[in-house]
Design a protein around this motif. Structure first.
Motif, short mmCIF file in Angstrom:
data_model
loop_
_atom_site.label_atom_id
_atom_site.label_comp_id
_atom_site.label_asym_id
_atom_site.label_seq_id
_atom_site.Cartn_x
_atom_site.Cartn_y
_atom_site.Cartn_z
N GLY A 1 0.81 -1.21 0.00
CA GLY A 1 0.00 0.00 0.00
C GLY A 1 0.84 1.26 0.00
N VAL A 2 1.89 1.28 0.81
CA VAL A 2 2.76 2.45 0.89
C VAL A 2 3.43 2.73 -0.46
CG1 VAL A 2 4.95 3.26 1.87
CG2 VAL A 2 3.16 2.37 3.37
N VAL A 3 3.94 1.69 -1.11
CA VAL A 3 4.62 1.90 -2.39
C VAL A 3 3.62 2.29 -3.48
CG1 VAL A 3 6.02 0.81 -4.19
CG2 VAL A 3 6.50 0.34 -1.78
N LEU A 4 2.48 1.64 -3.53
CA LEU A 4 1.47 2.00 -4.54
C LEU A 4 1.02 3.44 -4.37
CD1 LEU A 4 -0.85 -1.16 -4.60
CD2 LEU A 4 0.97 -0.58 -6.19
N HIS A 5 0.79 3.84 -3.13
CA HIS A 5 0.35 5.20 -2.82
C HIS A 5 1.40 6.22 -3.25
CE1 HIS A 5 -0.49 8.48 0.23
NE2 HIS A 5 -1.70 8.28 -0.23
N ALA A 6 2.65 5.98 -2.92
CA ALA A 6 3.72 6.91 -3.26
C ALA A 6 3.92 7.01 -4.77
CB ALA A 6 5.02 6.49 -2.59
N ARG A 7 3.93 5.86 -5.44
CA ARG A 7 4.13 5.88 -6.89
C ARG A 7 2.95 6.52 -7.60
NH1 ARG A 7 7.31 0.89 -9.68
NH2 ARG A 7 9.30 1.21 -8.63
N ALA A 8 1.74 6.32 -7.08
CA ALA A 8 0.57 6.97 -7.67
C ALA A 8 0.72 8.48 -7.57
CB ALA A 8 -0.70 6.51 -6.96
N GLY A 9 1.19 8.96 -6.42
CA GLY A 9 1.43 10.39 -6.27
C GLY A 9 2.48 10.90 -7.23
N GLU A 10 3.54 10.12 -7.43
CA GLU A 10 4.60 10.53 -8.35
C GLU A 10 4.07 10.63 -9.79
OE1 GLU A 10 7.43 7.49 -7.61
OE2 GLU A 10 8.12 8.35 -5.71
N GLN A 11 3.25 9.66 -10.18
CA GLN A 11 2.73 9.68 -11.54
C GLN A 11 1.74 10.82 -11.75
OE1 GLN A 11 3.21 4.85 -12.42
NE2 GLN A 11 1.19 5.80 -12.54
N LEU A 12 0.91 11.09 -10.76
CA LEU A 12 0.00 12.23 -10.88
C LEU A 12 0.77 13.54 -10.93
CD1 LEU A 12 -2.82 11.08 -8.44
CD2 LEU A 12 -3.06 11.47 -10.90
N ALA A 13 1.84 13.63 -10.14
CA ALA A 13 2.66 14.84 -10.15
C ALA A 13 3.29 15.07 -11.52
CB ALA A 13 3.74 14.75 -9.08
N GLU A 14 3.71 14.01 -12.18
CA GLU A 14 4.30 14.14 -13.50
C GLU A 14 3.29 14.67 -14.51
OE1 GLU A 14 5.89 10.37 -14.58
OE2 GLU A 14 7.50 10.43 -13.08
N ARG A 15 2.03 14.24 -14.41
CA ARG A 15 1.01 14.64 -15.37
C ARG A 15 0.36 15.97 -15.03
NH1 ARG A 15 -1.24 9.56 -14.77
NH2 ARG A 15 -3.22 10.48 -14.14
#
Length: 298
Positions: free
Chosen positions: A254-268
Protein backbone atom coordinates in the motif's frame (compact mmCIF):
# COMPACT_ATOMS: atom_id res chain seq x y z
CA UNK A 1 15.80 -9.02 13.77
CA UNK A 2 18.09 -7.00 11.52
CA UNK A 3 19.23 -3.64 12.88
CA UNK A 4 18.92 -2.20 9.37
CA UNK A 5 15.39 -1.99 7.94
CA UNK A 6 14.73 -3.58 4.56
CA UNK A 7 14.32 -1.09 1.74
CA UNK A 8 10.90 -0.85 0.14
CA UNK A 9 10.58 -0.10 -3.57
CA UNK A 10 9.15 -1.69 -6.68
CA UNK A 11 11.92 -4.26 -6.86
CA UNK A 12 11.27 -5.28 -3.26
CA UNK A 13 7.60 -5.82 -4.04
CA UNK A 14 8.44 -8.02 -7.01
CA UNK A 15 10.37 -10.24 -4.62
CA UNK A 16 7.38 -10.24 -2.24
CA UNK A 17 4.41 -11.02 -4.52
CA UNK A 18 0.85 -10.73 -3.31
CA UNK A 19 -1.13 -13.94 -2.82
CA UNK A 20 -2.18 -15.18 -6.24
CA UNK A 21 -5.77 -14.81 -7.38
CA UNK A 22 -7.25 -17.54 -9.53
CA UNK A 23 -8.65 -16.21 -12.81
CA UNK A 24 -11.93 -17.86 -11.89
CA UNK A 25 -12.04 -16.39 -8.38
CA UNK A 26 -15.35 -14.82 -7.44
CA UNK A 27 -15.78 -11.69 -5.35
CA UNK A 28 -15.90 -13.70 -2.12
CA UNK A 29 -12.48 -15.22 -2.87
CA UNK A 30 -11.05 -11.70 -3.25
CA UNK A 31 -12.16 -10.80 0.25
CA UNK A 32 -14.66 -8.54 1.99
CA UNK A 33 -13.62 -5.18 3.45
CA UNK A 34 -15.56 -3.35 6.15
CA UNK A 35 -14.81 0.36 6.54
CA UNK A 36 -16.18 2.02 9.67
CA UNK A 37 -15.82 5.76 9.73
CA UNK A 38 -17.09 9.15 8.74
CA UNK A 39 -18.87 11.84 10.67
CA UNK A 40 -21.42 14.55 10.02
CA UNK A 41 -18.70 16.95 8.89
CA UNK A 42 -16.30 14.51 7.18
CA UNK A 43 -18.61 12.17 5.32
CA UNK A 44 -16.40 11.49 2.30
CA UNK A 45 -13.45 9.84 4.01
CA UNK A 46 -15.04 6.38 3.93
CA UNK A 47 -15.78 6.87 0.22
CA UNK A 48 -12.09 7.51 -0.45
CA UNK A 49 -11.02 4.51 1.64
CA UNK A 50 -13.62 2.21 0.12
CA UNK A 51 -12.75 3.21 -3.42
CA UNK A 52 -9.08 2.47 -2.78
CA UNK A 53 -9.93 -0.94 -1.28
CA UNK A 54 -11.81 -1.96 -4.42
CA UNK A 55 -9.22 -0.50 -6.80
CA UNK A 56 -6.48 -2.74 -5.37
CA UNK A 57 -8.65 -5.80 -5.86
CA UNK A 58 -10.90 -6.45 -2.85
CA UNK A 59 -14.05 -8.29 -3.89
CA UNK A 60 -16.77 -6.89 -1.62
CA UNK A 61 -17.15 -3.67 0.32
CA UNK A 62 -19.27 -2.64 3.28
CA UNK A 63 -19.26 0.97 4.49
CA UNK A 64 -20.60 1.80 7.95
CA UNK A 65 -21.09 5.48 8.67
CA UNK A 66 -23.27 8.01 10.46
CA UNK A 67 -26.94 7.98 9.50
CA UNK A 68 -26.88 11.57 8.23
CA UNK A 69 -24.35 10.61 5.54
CA UNK A 70 -25.46 7.07 4.67
CA UNK A 71 -27.97 7.81 1.92
CA UNK A 72 -25.67 10.15 0.00
CA UNK A 73 -22.78 7.71 0.42
CA UNK A 74 -24.87 4.86 -1.00
CA UNK A 75 -25.63 6.96 -4.07
CA UNK A 76 -21.98 7.96 -4.48
CA UNK A 77 -20.76 4.37 -4.19
CA UNK A 78 -23.32 1.93 -5.62
CA UNK A 79 -20.72 -0.87 -5.45
CA UNK A 80 -20.94 -0.97 -1.64
CA UNK A 81 -23.40 -2.03 0.98
CA UNK A 82 -23.90 0.98 3.23
CA UNK A 83 -24.93 0.69 6.89
CA UNK A 84 -26.39 3.72 8.67
CA UNK A 85 -25.29 4.07 12.28
CA UNK A 86 -26.81 6.21 15.05
CA UNK A 87 -24.95 9.43 15.79
CA UNK A 88 -23.69 11.17 18.86
CA UNK A 89 -24.61 14.84 19.40
CA UNK A 90 -21.13 15.65 18.09
CA UNK A 91 -21.87 13.99 14.77
CA UNK A 92 -19.84 10.83 15.34
CA UNK A 93 -20.78 7.15 15.52
CA UNK A 94 -22.66 6.26 18.71
CA UNK A 95 -20.67 3.57 20.57
CA UNK A 96 -23.79 2.41 22.41
CA UNK A 97 -24.97 0.74 19.19
CA UNK A 98 -21.76 -1.06 18.40
CA UNK A 99 -23.45 -4.48 18.72
CA UNK A 100 -25.13 -3.88 15.36
CA UNK A 101 -21.69 -3.96 13.73
CA UNK A 102 -20.51 -7.21 15.26
CA UNK A 103 -22.06 -9.65 12.72
CA UNK A 104 -20.79 -7.54 9.81
CA UNK A 105 -17.30 -7.35 11.31
CA UNK A 106 -17.18 -11.08 11.88
CA UNK A 107 -17.99 -11.69 8.19
CA UNK A 108 -15.24 -9.38 6.94
CA UNK A 109 -11.74 -10.43 5.98
CA UNK A 110 -10.32 -6.99 6.72
CA UNK A 111 -11.72 -4.20 8.87
CA UNK A 112 -10.63 -0.56 8.64
CA UNK A 113 -11.75 1.80 11.40
CA UNK A 114 -11.15 5.51 11.63
CA UNK A 115 -11.32 7.48 8.36
CA UNK A 116 -13.23 10.71 8.88
CA UNK A 117 -14.17 10.06 12.52
CA UNK A 118 -14.29 13.36 14.43
CA UNK A 119 -15.88 12.66 17.85
CA UNK A 120 -12.72 11.50 19.64
CA UNK A 121 -14.26 10.17 22.92
CA UNK A 122 -17.02 8.33 21.07
CA UNK A 123 -14.56 6.85 18.59
CA UNK A 124 -12.24 5.57 21.30
CA UNK A 125 -15.18 3.98 23.13
CA UNK A 126 -16.54 2.40 19.94
CA UNK A 127 -13.20 0.83 19.02
CA UNK A 128 -12.65 -0.49 22.55
CA UNK A 129 -16.06 -2.16 22.53
CA UNK A 130 -15.64 -3.50 19.00
CA UNK A 131 -12.20 -5.09 19.43
CA UNK A 132 -13.47 -8.40 20.90
CA UNK A 133 -15.54 -8.92 17.74
CA UNK A 134 -12.47 -8.39 15.56
CA UNK A 135 -10.47 -11.36 16.83
CA UNK A 136 -9.19 -13.33 13.87
CA UNK A 137 -9.81 -10.43 11.49
CA UNK A 138 -7.19 -8.28 9.81
CA UNK A 139 -7.63 -4.89 11.48
CA UNK A 140 -6.37 -1.48 10.36
CA UNK A 141 -6.82 1.43 12.78
CA UNK A 142 -6.42 4.89 11.29
CA UNK A 143 -6.81 8.49 12.47
CA UNK A 144 -8.80 8.86 15.72
CA UNK A 145 -9.44 5.12 15.96
CA UNK A 146 -5.80 4.74 16.99
CA UNK A 147 -6.55 6.57 20.25
CA UNK A 148 -7.75 3.26 21.64
CA UNK A 149 -4.11 2.37 22.39
CA UNK A 150 -4.16 4.90 25.23
CA UNK A 151 -6.82 2.74 26.87
CA UNK A 152 -5.90 -0.82 25.87
CA UNK A 153 -2.10 -0.30 26.03
CA UNK A 154 -1.51 -3.61 24.21
CA UNK A 155 -3.51 -5.60 21.66
CA UNK A 156 -4.23 -9.30 22.17
CA UNK A 157 -3.62 -9.84 18.45
CA UNK A 158 -1.51 -7.57 16.23
CA UNK A 159 -3.37 -4.83 14.37
CA UNK A 160 -2.00 -2.20 12.00
CA UNK A 161 -1.68 1.41 13.12
CA UNK A 162 -0.91 4.19 10.62
CA UNK A 163 0.23 7.32 12.51
CA UNK A 164 2.13 10.29 11.17
CA UNK A 165 4.70 11.89 13.47
CA UNK A 166 2.20 14.12 15.26
CA UNK A 167 -0.16 11.24 15.92
CA UNK A 168 2.71 9.05 17.11
CA UNK A 169 3.75 11.74 19.56
CA UNK A 170 0.19 11.96 20.87
CA UNK A 171 -0.20 8.19 21.20
CA UNK A 172 3.21 7.40 22.66
CA UNK A 173 3.78 10.48 24.80
CA UNK A 174 7.07 11.20 23.03
CA UNK A 175 8.00 14.62 21.71
CA UNK A 176 7.21 15.07 18.02
CA UNK A 177 10.78 16.27 17.46
CA UNK A 178 12.12 12.99 18.87
CA UNK A 179 9.82 10.96 16.61
CA UNK A 180 10.99 12.91 13.57
CA UNK A 181 14.64 12.56 14.60
CA UNK A 182 14.51 8.76 15.03
CA UNK A 183 11.47 7.37 13.20
CA UNK A 184 12.84 3.82 13.07
CA UNK A 185 13.36 3.71 16.81
CA UNK A 186 9.94 5.28 17.46
CA UNK A 187 8.15 2.79 15.21
CA UNK A 188 9.96 -0.24 16.65
CA UNK A 189 9.33 0.79 20.25
CA UNK A 190 5.64 1.43 19.56
CA UNK A 191 5.21 -1.86 17.70
CA UNK A 192 6.75 -3.83 20.55
CA UNK A 193 4.88 -1.91 23.24
CA UNK A 194 1.45 -2.17 21.62
CA UNK A 195 1.84 -5.59 19.90
CA UNK A 196 1.04 -3.93 16.59
CA UNK A 197 2.40 -3.44 13.12
CA UNK A 198 3.14 0.28 13.00
CA UNK A 199 3.44 2.32 9.82
CA UNK A 200 4.98 5.63 10.82
CA UNK A 201 4.19 7.83 7.83
CA UNK A 202 6.33 10.64 6.48
CA UNK A 203 8.92 11.49 3.83
CA UNK A 204 10.48 8.31 5.16
CA UNK A 205 7.81 5.78 6.07
CA UNK A 206 8.87 3.09 8.53
CA UNK A 207 6.91 -0.13 8.96
CA UNK A 208 7.75 -2.11 12.10
CA UNK A 209 6.50 -5.40 13.52
CA UNK A 210 6.35 -6.33 17.21
CA UNK A 211 9.41 -8.58 16.78
CA UNK A 212 11.49 -5.63 15.56
CA UNK A 213 11.61 -6.47 11.85
CA UNK A 214 11.23 -3.26 9.89
CA UNK A 215 10.98 -1.81 6.38
CA UNK A 216 11.83 1.68 5.13
CA UNK A 217 10.28 3.49 2.20
CA UNK A 218 11.57 6.77 0.81
CA UNK A 219 9.56 8.47 -1.90
CA UNK A 220 6.35 10.22 -2.76
CA UNK A 221 6.07 13.97 -3.11
CA UNK A 222 4.54 17.09 -1.60
CA UNK A 223 1.28 16.54 -3.45
CA UNK A 224 0.48 13.55 -1.25
CA UNK A 225 0.19 15.91 1.72
CA UNK A 226 -3.42 16.67 0.89
CA UNK A 227 -6.79 16.09 2.53
CA UNK A 228 -7.95 12.51 2.16
CA UNK A 229 -4.60 11.09 1.06
CA UNK A 230 -4.23 9.05 4.25
CA UNK A 231 -7.76 7.66 3.82
CA UNK A 232 -6.84 6.28 0.40
CA UNK A 233 -3.68 4.68 1.80
CA UNK A 234 -5.57 3.05 4.68
CA UNK A 235 -8.24 1.78 2.30
CA UNK A 236 -5.68 0.31 -0.08
CA UNK A 237 -3.96 -1.51 2.79
CA UNK A 238 -7.31 -2.96 3.92
CA UNK A 239 -8.12 -4.04 0.38
CA UNK A 240 -4.78 -5.80 -0.06
CA UNK A 241 -5.22 -7.51 3.32
CA UNK A 242 -8.67 -8.73 2.29
CA UNK A 243 -7.01 -10.40 -0.70
CA UNK A 244 -4.92 -12.45 1.72
CA UNK A 245 -1.79 -10.38 2.33
CA UNK A 246 -0.38 -10.23 5.85
CA UNK A 247 -0.56 -6.95 7.74
CA UNK A 248 3.04 -6.04 6.97
CA UNK A 249 2.83 -7.10 3.32
CA UNK A 250 -0.43 -5.25 2.73
CA UNK A 251 1.08 -2.18 4.35
CA UNK A 252 4.30 -2.41 2.33
CA UNK A 253 2.44 -2.74 -0.95
CA UNK A 254 0.00 0.00 0.00
CA UNK A 255 2.76 2.45 0.89
CA UNK A 256 4.62 1.90 -2.39
CA UNK A 257 1.47 2.00 -4.54
CA UNK A 258 0.35 5.20 -2.82
CA UNK A 259 3.72 6.91 -3.26
CA UNK A 260 4.13 5.88 -6.89
CA UNK A 261 0.57 6.97 -7.67
CA UNK A 262 1.43 10.39 -6.27
CA UNK A 263 4.60 10.53 -8.35
CA UNK A 264 2.73 9.68 -11.54
CA UNK A 265 0.00 12.23 -10.88
CA UNK A 266 2.66 14.84 -10.15
CA UNK A 267 4.30 14.14 -13.50
CA UNK A 268 1.01 14.64 -15.37
CA UNK A 269 -0.71 17.34 -13.34
CA UNK A 270 2.00 19.13 -11.35
CA UNK A 271 3.74 18.61 -8.02
CA UNK A 272 0.73 19.82 -6.02
CA UNK A 273 -2.95 20.20 -6.77
CA UNK A 274 -4.01 16.66 -7.61
CA UNK A 275 -6.78 15.28 -5.39
CA UNK A 276 -6.97 12.31 -3.07
CA UNK A 277 -9.91 10.99 -5.06
CA UNK A 278 -7.54 10.61 -8.05
CA UNK A 279 -5.13 8.37 -6.17
CA UNK A 280 -7.08 5.06 -6.16
CA UNK A 281 -7.30 4.80 -9.96
CA UNK A 282 -3.64 5.72 -10.23
CA UNK A 283 -2.77 3.04 -7.65
CA UNK A 284 -4.54 0.52 -9.87
CA UNK A 285 -2.34 1.59 -12.79
CA UNK A 286 0.79 1.18 -10.65
CA UNK A 287 -0.40 -2.25 -9.48
CA UNK A 288 -1.04 -3.38 -13.05
CA UNK A 289 2.41 -2.15 -14.07
CA UNK A 290 4.10 -4.10 -11.30
CA UNK A 291 2.14 -7.23 -12.19
CA UNK A 292 3.13 -6.89 -15.85
CA UNK A 293 6.76 -6.44 -14.81
CA UNK A 294 6.56 -9.57 -12.67
CA UNK A 295 5.15 -11.62 -15.56
CA UNK A 296 7.85 -10.39 -17.93
CA UNK A 297 10.65 -11.52 -15.64
CA UNK A 298 9.36 -15.05 -15.09
Amino acid sequence: MSATPARLDGEALLRWPLPALDDGADKEARGRVLVIGGSREVAGAVLLAGTAALRVGAGKLVLATVASAAASLAMAMPEARVIALPETPGGGVDPDRVSSLEPVAEAAGAVLVGPGMMDAPATEELVARLMPSLRGRTVVLDARAMDVVTRLQRFDEPVLLTPHAGEMAHLSGAAKEDVLAEPLRAAREAARRWNAVVALKGAQTVIARPDGDAWLHEGGNAGLATSGSGDTLAGAIAGLAARGASLEQACAWGVVLHARAGEQLAERLGPVGYLARELPLEMLAVLRGLEAQAHSTR
